[in-house]
Design an enzyme around this catalytic site. Structure first.
Site, short mmCIF file in Angstrom:
data_model
loop_
_atom_site.label_atom_id
_atom_site.label_comp_id
_atom_site.label_asym_id
_atom_site.label_seq_id
_atom_site.Cartn_x
_atom_site.Cartn_y
_atom_site.Cartn_z
N ASP A 151 0.72 -1.10 0.22
CA ASP A 151 0.15 -0.07 -0.01
C ASP A 151 0.66 1.17 -0.11
OD1 ASP A 151 -1.90 -2.22 0.44
OD2 ASP A 151 -3.00 -0.76 1.81
N LYS A 214 -6.65 3.22 -3.51
CA LYS A 214 -7.18 3.31 -2.07
C LYS A 214 -7.50 4.69 -1.61
CE LYS A 214 -5.38 2.15 2.48
NZ LYS A 214 -4.25 1.22 3.35
N LYS A 250 -10.32 0.28 -2.75
CA LYS A 250 -10.12 0.20 -1.17
C LYS A 250 -10.54 1.26 -0.58
CE LYS A 250 -7.19 -1.32 2.54
NZ LYS A 250 -5.71 -1.84 2.70
#
Lengths: 314, 284
Positions: A151, A214, A250
Protein backbone atom coordinates in the site's frame (compact mmCIF):
# COMPACT_ATOMS: atom_id res chain seq x y z
CA UNK A 1 -10.14 10.41 -25.12
CA UNK A 2 -6.54 10.00 -26.31
CA UNK A 3 -4.98 6.65 -27.04
CA UNK A 4 -4.31 5.26 -23.58
CA UNK A 5 -1.63 2.88 -24.77
CA UNK A 6 0.75 5.83 -25.09
CA UNK A 7 0.72 6.21 -21.32
CA UNK A 8 2.39 2.88 -20.81
CA UNK A 9 5.36 4.49 -22.49
CA UNK A 10 7.41 6.51 -20.01
CA UNK A 11 8.27 8.96 -22.78
CA UNK A 12 4.86 10.63 -22.53
CA UNK A 13 5.48 14.29 -21.79
CA UNK A 14 4.32 16.04 -18.60
CA UNK A 15 2.19 18.34 -20.74
CA UNK A 16 0.42 15.40 -22.42
CA UNK A 17 -0.24 13.76 -19.06
CA UNK A 18 -1.53 16.99 -17.61
CA UNK A 19 -3.61 17.59 -20.71
CA UNK A 20 -5.18 14.15 -20.42
CA UNK A 21 -5.95 14.41 -16.68
CA UNK A 22 -7.41 17.87 -17.03
CA UNK A 23 -9.37 16.71 -20.04
CA UNK A 24 -11.30 14.22 -17.90
CA UNK A 25 -14.94 15.27 -17.46
CA UNK A 26 -15.42 17.31 -14.26
CA UNK A 27 -17.28 15.75 -11.33
CA UNK A 28 -20.77 17.04 -10.59
CA UNK A 29 -20.25 17.56 -6.85
CA UNK A 30 -23.90 17.86 -5.87
CA UNK A 31 -24.83 14.97 -8.15
CA UNK A 32 -22.13 12.68 -6.74
CA UNK A 33 -23.07 13.43 -3.14
CA UNK A 34 -26.76 13.03 -3.86
CA UNK A 35 -26.21 9.72 -5.67
CA UNK A 36 -24.05 8.37 -2.84
CA UNK A 37 -26.59 9.48 -0.23
CA UNK A 38 -29.45 7.95 -2.23
CA UNK A 39 -27.71 4.59 -2.54
CA UNK A 40 -26.95 4.68 1.19
CA UNK A 41 -30.67 4.49 1.95
CA UNK A 42 -31.06 0.99 0.49
CA UNK A 43 -32.49 -1.38 3.04
CA UNK A 44 -30.53 -4.64 3.26
CA UNK A 45 -32.18 -7.16 5.60
CA UNK A 46 -32.24 -10.79 6.67
CA UNK A 47 -30.57 -13.20 4.21
CA UNK A 48 -29.20 -10.37 2.06
CA UNK A 49 -27.73 -8.82 5.19
CA UNK A 50 -26.19 -12.12 6.24
CA UNK A 51 -24.62 -12.41 2.79
CA UNK A 52 -23.38 -8.82 2.92
CA UNK A 53 -21.85 -9.29 6.36
CA UNK A 54 -19.93 -12.41 5.35
CA UNK A 55 -18.82 -10.75 2.12
CA UNK A 56 -17.69 -7.66 4.03
CA UNK A 57 -15.71 -9.78 6.52
CA UNK A 58 -13.96 -11.54 3.66
CA UNK A 59 -13.07 -8.13 2.17
CA UNK A 60 -11.56 -6.64 5.30
CA UNK A 61 -7.91 -5.65 5.29
CA UNK A 62 -7.45 -5.93 9.04
CA UNK A 63 -5.20 -3.03 9.82
CA UNK A 64 -2.93 -1.89 12.60
CA UNK A 65 -0.84 1.17 11.81
CA UNK A 66 0.19 2.65 15.11
CA UNK A 67 3.53 3.79 16.40
CA UNK A 68 2.89 1.49 19.36
CA UNK A 69 2.50 -1.69 17.28
CA UNK A 70 4.41 -4.60 18.76
CA UNK A 71 5.19 -8.03 17.28
CA UNK A 72 2.77 -9.45 19.86
CA UNK A 73 -0.03 -7.21 18.71
CA UNK A 74 0.60 -8.19 15.09
CA UNK A 75 0.49 -11.89 16.02
CA UNK A 76 -2.78 -11.35 17.89
CA UNK A 77 -4.21 -9.53 14.90
CA UNK A 78 -3.15 -12.36 12.59
CA UNK A 79 -4.84 -14.91 14.82
CA UNK A 80 -8.00 -12.84 14.66
CA UNK A 81 -7.70 -12.51 10.88
CA UNK A 82 -7.66 -16.29 10.47
CA UNK A 83 -10.44 -16.96 12.99
CA UNK A 84 -12.46 -13.76 13.40
CA UNK A 85 -15.02 -15.42 15.65
CA UNK A 86 -13.40 -18.24 17.64
CA UNK A 87 -16.84 -19.34 18.82
CA UNK A 88 -18.18 -19.74 15.30
CA UNK A 89 -16.04 -21.52 12.70
CA UNK A 90 -18.46 -20.56 9.91
CA UNK A 91 -17.30 -16.93 10.06
CA UNK A 92 -15.11 -16.29 7.00
CA UNK A 93 -11.50 -15.19 7.33
CA UNK A 94 -10.46 -11.70 6.30
CA UNK A 95 -8.68 -10.86 3.05
CA UNK A 96 -5.40 -9.52 4.39
CA UNK A 97 -3.58 -8.07 7.35
CA UNK A 98 -2.13 -4.60 6.85
CA UNK A 99 0.94 -3.57 8.87
CA UNK A 100 4.00 -1.33 8.70
CA UNK A 101 6.85 -2.70 6.61
CA UNK A 102 9.12 -3.62 9.53
CA UNK A 103 6.44 -5.94 10.93
CA UNK A 104 5.78 -7.79 7.66
CA UNK A 105 8.06 -10.69 8.63
CA UNK A 106 6.14 -11.20 11.87
CA UNK A 107 2.79 -11.20 10.04
CA UNK A 108 4.02 -13.55 7.29
CA UNK A 109 5.15 -16.10 9.89
CA UNK A 110 1.90 -15.83 11.82
CA UNK A 111 -0.26 -16.21 8.70
CA UNK A 112 1.71 -19.04 7.11
CA UNK A 113 -0.68 -21.52 5.52
CA UNK A 114 -3.85 -19.53 6.15
CA UNK A 115 -4.10 -18.05 2.65
CA UNK A 116 -4.48 -14.57 4.11
CA UNK A 117 -2.44 -11.87 2.40
CA UNK A 118 0.02 -9.59 4.12
CA UNK A 119 -0.24 -5.98 3.03
CA UNK A 120 2.49 -3.55 3.95
CA UNK A 121 2.25 0.19 3.85
CA UNK A 122 5.35 1.64 2.26
CA UNK A 123 6.86 4.77 0.75
CA UNK A 124 7.09 6.86 3.92
CA UNK A 125 3.51 6.18 5.00
CA UNK A 126 1.45 8.21 5.83
CA UNK A 127 2.93 11.50 4.58
CA UNK A 128 4.88 10.21 1.58
CA UNK A 129 7.52 12.83 2.26
CA UNK A 130 10.81 11.02 1.70
CA UNK A 131 13.35 10.74 -1.13
CA UNK A 132 12.53 8.17 -3.80
CA UNK A 133 15.51 6.05 -2.72
CA UNK A 134 14.06 5.66 0.74
CA UNK A 135 10.64 4.82 -0.66
CA UNK A 136 12.12 2.14 -2.91
CA UNK A 137 14.17 0.68 -0.07
CA UNK A 138 11.07 0.63 2.15
CA UNK A 139 9.15 -1.26 -0.54
CA UNK A 140 12.00 -3.68 -1.28
CA UNK A 141 12.31 -4.57 2.39
CA UNK A 142 8.60 -5.37 2.64
CA UNK A 143 8.70 -7.49 -0.53
CA UNK A 144 11.81 -9.35 0.65
CA UNK A 145 10.07 -10.12 3.93
CA UNK A 146 7.19 -11.68 2.04
CA UNK A 147 4.51 -9.01 1.68
CA UNK A 148 1.96 -9.98 -0.95
CA UNK A 149 0.49 -6.49 -1.24
CA UNK A 150 2.06 -3.04 -1.02
CA UNK A 151 0.00 0.00 0.00
CA UNK A 152 1.94 3.03 -1.21
CA UNK A 153 1.05 6.68 -0.71
CA UNK A 154 1.33 9.17 -3.54
CA UNK A 155 3.26 12.40 -3.19
CA UNK A 156 0.28 14.71 -2.61
CA UNK A 157 2.55 17.74 -2.57
CA UNK A 158 3.74 17.02 -6.09
CA UNK A 159 0.21 16.21 -7.25
CA UNK A 160 -1.24 19.44 -5.85
CA UNK A 161 1.68 21.44 -7.29
CA UNK A 162 0.72 20.09 -10.71
CA UNK A 163 3.74 17.82 -11.06
CA UNK A 164 1.73 14.82 -12.22
CA UNK A 165 4.71 13.34 -13.98
CA UNK A 166 6.62 12.98 -10.73
CA UNK A 167 3.72 11.14 -9.09
CA UNK A 168 3.37 8.94 -12.18
CA UNK A 169 7.07 8.06 -12.27
CA UNK A 170 7.12 7.22 -8.58
CA UNK A 171 4.22 4.82 -8.95
CA UNK A 172 5.91 3.21 -11.96
CA UNK A 173 9.15 2.83 -10.01
CA UNK A 174 7.41 1.30 -6.98
CA UNK A 175 5.38 -0.99 -9.23
CA UNK A 176 8.61 -2.25 -10.79
CA UNK A 177 9.91 -2.98 -7.30
CA UNK A 178 6.77 -4.92 -6.37
CA UNK A 179 7.25 -7.86 -8.71
CA UNK A 180 4.29 -10.21 -8.26
CA UNK A 181 2.92 -8.34 -5.25
CA UNK A 182 -0.21 -6.27 -5.73
CA UNK A 183 0.27 -2.54 -5.63
CA UNK A 184 -2.39 -0.44 -3.91
CA UNK A 185 -2.01 3.28 -4.44
CA UNK A 186 -3.29 5.49 -1.63
CA UNK A 187 -4.60 8.78 -3.01
CA UNK A 188 -5.30 10.34 0.42
CA UNK A 189 -8.43 11.97 -0.90
CA UNK A 190 -8.84 14.03 2.26
CA UNK A 191 -5.87 16.10 1.11
CA UNK A 192 -6.79 16.35 -2.57
CA UNK A 193 -9.30 19.14 -1.96
CA UNK A 194 -11.70 18.51 -4.86
CA UNK A 195 -13.58 15.61 -6.42
CA UNK A 196 -12.02 16.54 -9.77
CA UNK A 197 -8.61 15.90 -8.23
CA UNK A 198 -9.80 12.53 -6.92
CA UNK A 199 -10.84 11.55 -10.44
CA UNK A 200 -7.52 12.76 -11.89
CA UNK A 201 -5.46 11.01 -9.21
CA UNK A 202 -7.43 7.78 -9.77
CA UNK A 203 -6.68 7.83 -13.49
CA UNK A 204 -3.08 8.81 -12.89
CA UNK A 205 -2.56 5.86 -10.54
CA UNK A 206 -4.28 3.41 -12.87
CA UNK A 207 -2.29 4.60 -15.90
CA UNK A 208 0.90 4.18 -13.91
CA UNK A 209 0.04 0.55 -13.20
CA UNK A 210 -1.79 0.43 -9.87
CA UNK A 211 -3.61 -2.84 -9.11
CA UNK A 212 -5.80 -1.12 -6.54
CA UNK A 213 -6.64 2.47 -5.77
CA UNK A 214 -7.18 3.23 -2.09
CA UNK A 215 -8.88 6.29 -0.64
CA UNK A 216 -6.88 7.16 2.42
CA UNK A 217 -4.24 6.39 4.98
CA UNK A 218 -6.69 6.65 7.86
CA UNK A 219 -4.45 9.30 9.42
CA UNK A 220 -6.16 12.28 7.81
CA UNK A 221 -9.73 13.43 8.31
CA UNK A 222 -11.92 13.09 6.31
CA UNK A 223 -10.86 9.54 5.43
CA UNK A 224 -13.02 7.36 3.19
CA UNK A 225 -16.38 8.88 2.28
CA UNK A 226 -19.13 7.50 0.08
CA UNK A 227 -18.95 10.20 -2.63
CA UNK A 228 -15.17 9.82 -2.99
CA UNK A 229 -15.52 6.05 -3.25
CA UNK A 230 -18.27 6.55 -5.83
CA UNK A 231 -15.94 8.64 -7.99
CA UNK A 232 -13.15 6.09 -7.69
CA UNK A 233 -15.52 3.26 -8.58
CA UNK A 234 -16.61 5.20 -11.66
CA UNK A 235 -12.96 5.65 -12.57
CA UNK A 236 -12.15 1.92 -12.37
CA UNK A 237 -15.30 1.11 -14.35
CA UNK A 238 -14.40 3.60 -17.09
CA UNK A 239 -10.77 2.49 -17.04
CA UNK A 240 -11.75 -1.09 -17.68
CA UNK A 241 -14.03 0.00 -20.50
CA UNK A 242 -11.18 1.98 -22.07
CA UNK A 243 -8.29 -0.44 -21.57
CA UNK A 244 -9.73 -3.82 -20.65
CA UNK A 245 -7.70 -3.90 -17.41
CA UNK A 246 -9.59 -4.21 -14.13
CA UNK A 247 -8.39 -2.26 -11.10
CA UNK A 248 -9.61 -2.76 -7.54
CA UNK A 249 -10.83 -0.17 -5.03
CA UNK A 250 -10.16 0.03 -1.31
CA UNK A 251 -11.85 2.61 0.90
CA UNK A 252 -10.03 2.87 4.21
CA UNK A 253 -10.43 4.81 7.40
CA UNK A 254 -13.59 5.80 9.22
CA UNK A 255 -15.59 2.69 8.26
CA UNK A 256 -16.62 1.44 11.69
CA UNK A 257 -20.09 -0.05 11.50
CA UNK A 258 -21.78 -2.82 9.58
CA UNK A 259 -24.21 -0.25 8.24
CA UNK A 260 -21.32 1.72 6.72
CA UNK A 261 -19.79 -1.41 5.20
CA UNK A 262 -23.09 -2.44 3.61
CA UNK A 263 -23.46 1.05 2.13
CA UNK A 264 -20.10 0.61 0.43
CA UNK A 265 -21.12 -2.79 -0.95
CA UNK A 266 -24.30 -1.30 -2.41
CA UNK A 267 -22.21 1.46 -3.95
CA UNK A 268 -19.87 -1.09 -5.55
CA UNK A 269 -22.71 -3.14 -6.97
CA UNK A 270 -24.52 -0.13 -8.39
CA UNK A 271 -21.48 1.75 -9.72
CA UNK A 272 -18.72 -0.60 -10.83
CA UNK A 273 -20.92 -3.68 -10.96
CA UNK A 274 -20.98 -7.16 -9.41
CA UNK A 275 -17.60 -8.00 -11.00
CA UNK A 276 -16.04 -5.95 -8.24
CA UNK A 277 -17.97 -7.61 -5.42
CA UNK A 278 -15.16 -9.98 -4.46
CA UNK A 279 -12.16 -9.63 -2.16
CA UNK A 280 -9.98 -9.68 -5.28
CA UNK A 281 -11.36 -6.35 -6.46
CA UNK A 282 -12.77 -4.60 -3.43
CA UNK A 283 -11.34 -4.28 0.06
CA UNK A 284 -12.30 -2.43 3.22
CA UNK A 285 -9.40 -1.05 5.19
CA UNK A 286 -10.49 -1.16 8.81
CA UNK A 287 -9.75 -2.32 12.31
CA UNK A 288 -12.77 -1.74 14.57
CA UNK A 289 -15.21 -2.57 11.74
CA UNK A 290 -14.53 -6.29 12.08
CA UNK A 291 -15.90 -6.43 15.63
CA UNK A 292 -19.09 -4.70 14.59
CA UNK A 293 -19.51 -7.09 11.66
CA UNK A 294 -19.03 -10.01 14.05
CA UNK A 295 -21.54 -8.58 16.52
CA UNK A 296 -24.13 -8.16 13.77
CA UNK A 297 -23.38 -11.68 12.57
CA UNK A 298 -23.88 -12.92 16.12
CA UNK A 299 -27.24 -11.12 16.25
CA UNK A 300 -28.37 -12.77 13.00
CA UNK A 301 -27.28 -16.27 14.00
CA UNK A 302 -28.40 -16.25 17.65
CA UNK A 303 -31.21 -13.71 17.67
CA UNK A 304 -29.84 -11.75 20.63
CA UNK A 305 -27.78 -8.57 20.64
CA UNK A 306 -24.11 -9.17 21.28
CA UNK A 307 -21.81 -7.07 23.41
CA UNK A 308 -18.28 -5.84 22.74
CA UNK A 309 -17.11 -7.71 25.85
CA UNK A 310 -17.38 -10.95 23.90
CA UNK A 311 -15.00 -10.01 21.10
CA UNK A 312 -11.29 -9.29 21.19
CA UNK A 313 -10.26 -5.67 21.42
CA UNK A 314 -7.86 -5.64 18.48
CA UNK B 1 -58.89 38.26 18.53
CA UNK B 2 -58.83 34.82 17.03
CA UNK B 3 -58.64 31.84 19.33
CA UNK B 4 -55.11 30.45 19.84
CA UNK B 5 -54.20 27.22 18.14
CA UNK B 6 -53.33 24.61 20.73
CA UNK B 7 -49.63 23.76 21.03
CA UNK B 8 -49.43 20.15 22.16
CA UNK B 9 -46.43 18.22 23.29
CA UNK B 10 -44.98 15.36 21.24
CA UNK B 11 -43.99 12.65 23.70
CA UNK B 12 -40.81 11.05 22.44
CA UNK B 13 -38.19 8.68 23.76
CA UNK B 14 -35.13 9.75 25.78
CA UNK B 15 -31.94 8.13 24.49
CA UNK B 16 -28.40 9.38 24.99
CA UNK B 17 -29.58 12.78 26.23
CA UNK B 18 -31.68 13.42 23.12
CA UNK B 19 -35.39 13.04 22.42
CA UNK B 20 -35.71 10.90 19.28
CA UNK B 21 -38.93 9.44 17.94
CA UNK B 22 -39.04 5.67 17.84
CA UNK B 23 -36.87 4.27 15.05
CA UNK B 24 -39.96 2.34 13.98
CA UNK B 25 -42.03 5.50 13.60
CA UNK B 26 -44.81 3.91 15.69
CA UNK B 27 -46.86 5.50 18.44
CA UNK B 28 -49.32 4.31 21.03
CA UNK B 29 -52.43 6.15 22.11
CA UNK B 30 -52.42 7.07 25.78
CA UNK B 31 -55.82 7.55 27.39
CA UNK B 32 -56.65 8.90 30.82
CA UNK B 33 -58.31 6.80 33.49
CA UNK B 34 -61.76 7.54 32.03
CA UNK B 35 -60.72 6.43 28.54
CA UNK B 36 -60.40 9.93 27.06
CA UNK B 37 -57.52 10.63 24.68
CA UNK B 38 -54.49 12.24 26.32
CA UNK B 39 -51.62 12.00 23.86
CA UNK B 40 -49.71 9.81 21.42
CA UNK B 41 -46.56 8.38 23.01
CA UNK B 42 -43.72 6.82 21.07
CA UNK B 43 -43.83 3.03 20.82
CA UNK B 44 -40.21 1.94 21.07
CA UNK B 45 -38.90 -1.03 19.07
CA UNK B 46 -36.07 -3.46 19.72
CA UNK B 47 -33.78 -1.15 17.77
CA UNK B 48 -34.52 1.67 20.18
CA UNK B 49 -33.56 -0.74 22.97
CA UNK B 50 -30.33 -1.45 21.13
CA UNK B 51 -29.57 2.26 20.67
CA UNK B 52 -30.36 2.96 24.32
CA UNK B 53 -28.00 0.21 25.48
CA UNK B 54 -25.24 1.63 23.29
CA UNK B 55 -25.82 5.09 24.81
CA UNK B 56 -25.89 3.68 28.34
CA UNK B 57 -22.69 1.73 27.78
CA UNK B 58 -20.95 4.80 26.43
CA UNK B 59 -21.95 6.88 29.44
CA UNK B 60 -21.24 4.25 32.08
CA UNK B 61 -17.50 4.62 32.65
CA UNK B 62 -17.67 8.40 32.91
CA UNK B 63 -20.64 8.32 35.30
CA UNK B 64 -19.01 5.71 37.54
CA UNK B 65 -15.73 7.67 37.53
CA UNK B 66 -17.38 10.74 39.04
CA UNK B 67 -17.05 11.03 42.77
CA UNK B 68 -20.04 9.96 44.80
CA UNK B 69 -20.21 13.51 46.05
CA UNK B 70 -20.59 14.84 42.50
CA UNK B 71 -23.21 12.24 41.57
CA UNK B 72 -25.11 13.26 44.69
CA UNK B 73 -24.99 16.92 43.65
CA UNK B 74 -26.28 16.12 40.18
CA UNK B 75 -29.12 13.95 41.48
CA UNK B 76 -30.06 16.61 44.02
CA UNK B 77 -30.21 19.04 41.12
CA UNK B 78 -32.74 16.68 39.50
CA UNK B 79 -34.87 16.98 42.62
CA UNK B 80 -34.69 20.78 42.37
CA UNK B 81 -35.92 20.60 38.77
CA UNK B 82 -38.68 18.17 39.77
CA UNK B 83 -39.81 20.68 42.36
CA UNK B 84 -40.04 23.36 39.67
CA UNK B 85 -42.33 21.19 37.57
CA UNK B 86 -44.55 20.16 40.44
CA UNK B 87 -47.74 21.48 38.87
CA UNK B 88 -47.11 19.69 35.60
CA UNK B 89 -46.53 16.36 37.35
CA UNK B 90 -49.68 16.77 39.45
CA UNK B 91 -51.66 17.37 36.24
CA UNK B 92 -50.16 14.31 34.57
CA UNK B 93 -50.81 12.09 37.56
CA UNK B 94 -54.42 13.29 37.60
CA UNK B 95 -54.57 12.23 33.95
CA UNK B 96 -53.33 8.83 35.07
CA UNK B 97 -56.32 8.55 37.40
CA UNK B 98 -55.21 10.01 40.73
CA UNK B 99 -57.32 12.52 42.63
CA UNK B 100 -56.05 16.03 43.14
CA UNK B 101 -54.81 15.48 46.67
CA UNK B 102 -53.47 12.02 46.00
CA UNK B 103 -51.55 13.32 42.97
CA UNK B 104 -49.96 16.11 45.03
CA UNK B 105 -49.01 13.64 47.77
CA UNK B 106 -47.45 11.31 45.21
CA UNK B 107 -45.39 14.07 43.60
CA UNK B 108 -44.12 15.16 47.03
CA UNK B 109 -43.24 11.59 47.89
CA UNK B 110 -41.43 11.13 44.57
CA UNK B 111 -39.32 14.25 45.06
CA UNK B 112 -38.53 13.24 48.64
CA UNK B 113 -37.59 9.76 47.48
CA UNK B 114 -35.24 11.19 44.88
CA UNK B 115 -33.57 13.44 47.45
CA UNK B 116 -33.29 10.51 49.85
CA UNK B 117 -31.48 8.39 47.26
CA UNK B 118 -29.31 11.36 46.13
CA UNK B 119 -28.01 11.55 49.67
CA UNK B 120 -26.77 7.97 49.45
CA UNK B 121 -24.35 8.74 46.60
CA UNK B 122 -21.43 9.53 48.90
CA UNK B 123 -22.49 7.25 51.77
CA UNK B 124 -23.23 3.86 50.23
CA UNK B 125 -19.53 2.89 50.14
CA UNK B 126 -19.19 3.48 53.88
CA UNK B 127 -22.24 1.36 54.64
CA UNK B 128 -21.67 -1.55 52.26
CA UNK B 129 -17.86 -1.48 52.19
CA UNK B 130 -15.70 -2.85 54.96
CA UNK B 131 -12.21 -3.21 56.34
CA UNK B 132 -11.70 -6.93 56.87
CA UNK B 133 -9.60 -8.62 59.51
CA UNK B 134 -7.24 -11.11 57.87
CA UNK B 135 -4.52 -13.34 59.22
CA UNK B 136 -1.43 -11.75 57.68
CA UNK B 137 0.34 -8.46 57.13
CA UNK B 138 -2.34 -7.08 54.84
CA UNK B 139 -4.81 -4.28 54.98
CA UNK B 140 -7.82 -5.95 53.43
CA UNK B 141 -10.80 -3.89 52.39
CA UNK B 142 -13.93 -4.26 50.30
CA UNK B 143 -15.57 -1.49 48.32
CA UNK B 144 -18.76 -1.48 46.26
CA UNK B 145 -18.55 -0.85 42.51
CA UNK B 146 -21.42 -0.33 40.07
CA UNK B 147 -22.57 -3.38 38.09
CA UNK B 148 -22.64 -1.48 34.79
CA UNK B 149 -25.60 -1.08 32.45
CA UNK B 150 -28.88 -1.95 34.14
CA UNK B 151 -32.16 -2.60 32.34
CA UNK B 152 -35.17 -1.52 34.36
CA UNK B 153 -38.74 -2.61 33.73
CA UNK B 154 -40.53 0.12 35.64
CA UNK B 155 -43.73 -0.58 37.60
CA UNK B 156 -47.10 0.98 36.80
CA UNK B 157 -46.90 3.56 39.58
CA UNK B 158 -46.16 6.30 37.06
CA UNK B 159 -43.98 8.64 39.08
CA UNK B 160 -43.26 7.40 42.61
CA UNK B 161 -42.71 3.83 41.39
CA UNK B 162 -40.52 5.00 38.51
CA UNK B 163 -38.40 7.20 40.76
CA UNK B 164 -38.14 4.42 43.34
CA UNK B 165 -36.67 1.96 40.82
CA UNK B 166 -34.58 4.41 38.81
CA UNK B 167 -32.80 6.47 41.47
CA UNK B 168 -31.22 3.52 43.31
CA UNK B 169 -29.79 2.18 40.06
CA UNK B 170 -28.03 5.36 38.94
CA UNK B 171 -26.99 6.76 42.32
CA UNK B 172 -24.21 4.19 42.67
CA UNK B 173 -22.72 4.79 39.21
CA UNK B 174 -24.74 2.41 37.03
CA UNK B 175 -26.41 3.64 33.88
CA UNK B 176 -30.00 2.68 33.14
CA UNK B 177 -32.24 1.75 30.25
CA UNK B 178 -35.78 2.08 31.57
CA UNK B 179 -38.96 0.73 30.03
CA UNK B 180 -41.61 3.05 31.46
CA UNK B 181 -45.07 2.10 32.67
CA UNK B 182 -47.17 0.85 29.79
CA UNK B 183 -50.46 2.28 31.01
CA UNK B 184 -49.19 5.69 32.14
CA UNK B 185 -45.98 6.53 30.25
CA UNK B 186 -46.37 10.31 30.08
CA UNK B 187 -44.87 11.23 33.49
CA UNK B 188 -41.77 9.23 32.54
CA UNK B 189 -41.16 11.44 29.51
CA UNK B 190 -41.76 14.56 31.57
CA UNK B 191 -39.20 13.16 34.01
CA UNK B 192 -36.85 12.79 31.03
CA UNK B 193 -37.27 16.51 30.34
CA UNK B 194 -36.26 17.14 33.94
CA UNK B 195 -33.20 14.91 33.54
CA UNK B 196 -32.21 16.61 30.30
CA UNK B 197 -32.08 19.99 32.05
CA UNK B 198 -30.29 18.98 35.21
CA UNK B 199 -26.63 18.11 34.49
CA UNK B 200 -27.20 14.35 34.25
CA UNK B 201 -24.79 13.34 31.45
CA UNK B 202 -26.52 12.09 28.29
CA UNK B 203 -26.90 8.31 28.24
CA UNK B 204 -26.84 7.80 32.02
CA UNK B 205 -30.61 7.46 32.04
CA UNK B 206 -32.50 6.35 28.93
CA UNK B 207 -36.29 6.14 28.97
CA UNK B 208 -38.36 4.12 26.53
CA UNK B 209 -42.12 4.00 26.23
CA UNK B 210 -44.09 1.25 24.54
CA UNK B 211 -45.10 -2.34 25.17
CA UNK B 212 -43.21 -4.11 27.95
CA UNK B 213 -43.75 -7.54 26.44
CA UNK B 214 -42.16 -6.32 23.22
CA UNK B 215 -39.14 -4.58 24.77
CA UNK B 216 -38.27 -6.49 27.94
CA UNK B 217 -37.08 -9.71 26.22
CA UNK B 218 -34.60 -7.76 24.08
CA UNK B 219 -33.25 -6.04 27.14
CA UNK B 220 -33.06 -9.32 29.04
CA UNK B 221 -31.21 -11.15 26.27
CA UNK B 222 -28.85 -8.30 25.36
CA UNK B 223 -25.27 -9.41 25.99
CA UNK B 224 -24.10 -5.90 26.82
CA UNK B 225 -26.57 -5.37 29.67
CA UNK B 226 -25.14 -6.36 33.05
CA UNK B 227 -28.25 -6.49 35.20
CA UNK B 228 -31.99 -6.26 34.92
CA UNK B 229 -34.64 -5.10 37.34
CA UNK B 230 -37.92 -6.89 36.62
CA UNK B 231 -40.06 -4.98 39.13
CA UNK B 232 -42.65 -3.95 36.54
CA UNK B 233 -42.74 -7.21 34.57
CA UNK B 234 -45.80 -9.39 35.14
CA UNK B 235 -45.21 -13.05 36.14
CA UNK B 236 -44.93 -14.81 32.77
CA UNK B 237 -42.85 -12.08 31.20
CA UNK B 238 -40.58 -11.89 34.25
CA UNK B 239 -39.96 -15.64 34.10
CA UNK B 240 -39.06 -15.48 30.41
CA UNK B 241 -36.80 -12.51 31.02
CA UNK B 242 -35.09 -14.25 33.89
CA UNK B 243 -34.34 -17.23 31.68
CA UNK B 244 -32.97 -14.98 28.89
CA UNK B 245 -30.91 -13.03 31.42
CA UNK B 246 -29.19 -16.19 32.60
CA UNK B 247 -27.41 -16.51 29.26
CA UNK B 248 -24.76 -13.94 30.13
CA UNK B 249 -25.20 -14.21 33.90
CA UNK B 250 -26.98 -10.89 34.35
CA UNK B 251 -27.82 -9.87 37.86
CA UNK B 252 -31.59 -10.14 38.17
CA UNK B 253 -33.65 -8.22 40.69
CA UNK B 254 -37.19 -9.52 40.91
CA UNK B 255 -38.84 -8.36 44.11
CA UNK B 256 -42.44 -9.08 45.01
CA UNK B 257 -45.14 -6.42 44.99
CA UNK B 258 -43.84 -3.26 46.54
CA UNK B 259 -45.55 -0.63 48.65
CA UNK B 260 -44.00 2.49 47.16
CA UNK B 261 -44.93 4.65 50.12
CA UNK B 262 -42.96 2.45 52.54
CA UNK B 263 -39.36 3.14 53.60
CA UNK B 264 -37.33 1.73 50.69
CA UNK B 265 -34.18 0.62 52.52
CA UNK B 266 -30.93 0.01 50.71
CA UNK B 267 -31.86 -3.28 49.02
CA UNK B 268 -32.40 -1.73 45.59
CA UNK B 269 -29.03 -0.03 45.65
CA UNK B 270 -27.09 -3.07 46.82
CA UNK B 271 -28.80 -5.26 44.20
CA UNK B 272 -26.74 -3.51 41.51
CA UNK B 273 -23.37 -3.31 43.21
CA UNK B 274 -20.35 -5.58 42.92
CA UNK B 275 -17.92 -5.92 45.79
CA UNK B 276 -14.25 -5.45 45.08
CA UNK B 277 -11.84 -6.70 47.74
CA UNK B 278 -8.24 -5.53 47.78
CA UNK B 279 -5.31 -7.00 49.70
CA UNK B 280 -2.81 -4.27 50.45
CA UNK B 281 0.54 -5.13 52.10
CA UNK B 282 1.22 -3.21 55.29
CA UNK B 283 4.54 -2.30 56.98
CA UNK B 284 6.92 -5.26 57.10
Amino acid sequence: MPDLSTFADTAVSPAELRGFLHGLPPVDQVGAEERAARLATRSIKKSAKAYAIDLAISMVDLTTLEGADTPGKVRALCAKAAHPDPADASAPKVAAVCVYSDLVGEAVRALDGTGIGVASVATAFPSGRAPLDAKLADTRRAIDDGASEIDMVIDRGAFLAGDHRKVFDEIVAIKAECGDAHLKVILETGELATYDNVRRASWLAMLAGADFIKTSTGKVSPAATLPVTLIMLEAVRDFRAATGRQVGVKPAGGIRTTKDAVKYLVLVNETAGPDWLTPDWFRLGASSLLNDLLMQRHKLTTGVYGGPDYFTLD
Amino acid sequence: MSERLSVRKTYKLFIGGAFPRSESGRTVIVNDAKGRFLANAARASRKDVRDAVVAARKAQAGWAARTGYNRGQILYRVAEMLEGRRGQFVEELRGAGLGKTAAAVEVDAAIDRWVWYAGWADKIAQVTGSANAVSGPFFNFSTPEPTGVVGVIAPDSPLLGLVSVLAPVVVTGNTAVVVASESAPLPAITLAEVLATSDVPGGVINLLTGHRAELAPWLASHQDVNAIDLTGAPGDLAADCERAAADNLKRVHRPGDADWSADPGTARMTAFLETKTVWHPVGV
